[in-house]
Each structure stands twice: as structure tokens, then as C-alpha cells.
Scaffold this active site. Sequence first.
Site, PDB file in Angstrom:
ATOM      1  N   LYS A 119       0.831  -1.201   0.000  1.00 17.87           N
ATOM      2  CA  LYS A 119       0.000   0.000   0.000  1.00 17.87           C
ATOM      3  C   LYS A 119       0.871   1.259   0.000  1.00 17.87           C
ATOM      4  O   LYS A 119       0.686   2.163  -0.818  1.00 17.87           O
ATOM      5  CB  LYS A 119      -0.929   0.009   1.214  1.00 17.87           C
ATOM      6  CG  LYS A 119      -1.775   1.254   1.328  1.00 17.87           C
ATOM      7  CD  LYS A 119      -2.620   1.229   2.591  1.00 17.87           C
ATOM      8  CE  LYS A 119      -3.291   2.559   2.827  1.00 17.87           C
ATOM      9  NZ  LYS A 119      -4.014   2.592   4.092  1.00 17.87           N
ATOM     10  N   ASP A 137      -7.331   0.416   1.070  1.00 15.31           N
ATOM     11  CA  ASP A 137      -7.318   0.041   2.482  1.00 15.31           C
ATOM     12  C   ASP A 137      -8.668  -0.560   2.830  1.00 15.31           C
ATOM     13  O   ASP A 137      -9.492  -0.825   1.947  1.00 15.31           O
ATOM     14  CB  ASP A 137      -6.946   1.225   3.375  1.00 15.31           C
ATOM     15  CG  ASP A 137      -7.915   2.386   3.273  1.00 15.31           C
ATOM     16  OD1 ASP A 137      -9.043   2.200   2.784  1.00 15.31           O
ATOM     17  OD2 ASP A 137      -7.556   3.479   3.694  1.00 15.31           O
TER      18      ASP A 137
END
Length: 157
Positions: A119, A137
Site C-alpha cells: 500500500k 485500504d
Amino acid sequence: MKEKVDAIIEALKQRYADAPCALHYEKDYELMIAVRLSAQCTDARVNITCVELFEKFPTVESMADGDILDIEAIVRPCGLYHTKAQNIKDACRILVEEYNGIVPDDMDALLALPGVGRKIANLLLGDIYKKGGVVTDTHCIRICGRLGFYPETVKEP
């Protein structure tokens, strides 16, 4: 479903064509640090914390050489401060020693930095180097359910 997804993507592109990063930074390594601090913390708190952090440690070298207790004391409001501080210090040391203080533009190199997962790596590649990547997320799961990509609640058999 494909038509629905295409329409949603087009609407998001129009609505958020120039969406800025919510984290404040001037230097590439500052974004790396801010994103690391953002785990389990609000962007607003990270931005406040980073002001003090970057005043005390104005260069990647000073962060790499900084006293871990000083870094911990500053990042404490962001939670998980022992791990975050150590990750930040170690990642900055690697940037100095291996990358001349510059955040690398390669996924594998980024993933080798302490505290950097996919991420964060995708966010850095996109924001710093304008390389495409997927930054998601847990909020994406909820949003996808609300957009009808799958049922929001699962019925027990």
C-alpha cells in the site's frame, strides 16, 4: 456489472480529477514517513506530528542519525510509536546508505524498506513518480459493498 463499474470510475475521475494527497510533505522521504505514521492514525494527526518531526530532523540524514528516543517522543501521538519510530529511522538510514537519500522508484526496493508494504509502496510510486498503482485500504471493502459490487451483508446458510 462492467457498465456499472465503468460509470463509477468515470464519475470518480470527474469528481476527483486532481485529488491531492491529504498528507503534507515537501520532500519524497517526508511522504514515506508520513504514510508510515498514518497506520491506525488520522491524516490530521500525522500532519500535526510531522511539523515537529521535520523541524527537529530537517534532512533524511538527520532522521537516520536521530536519537530513537527523540523520534519516539515526537511520533507517540500517532500510536504504535516504538515500531513506527524504528521503521522510520531504519528506512532513512537505508535511503542514505543505498539510495543517496532518495526514495527509490522501484517496487522491490521500496518493499525492502522497513515499514513499507504494498500500500505504501504504491502510494509513493504514484505520488512521487506518477507511476500507476493500486492504493487501497479497509475502507474500499465497505465502499465496494455500498456501490453494489457484492452484498453488504452475508446471509448465514
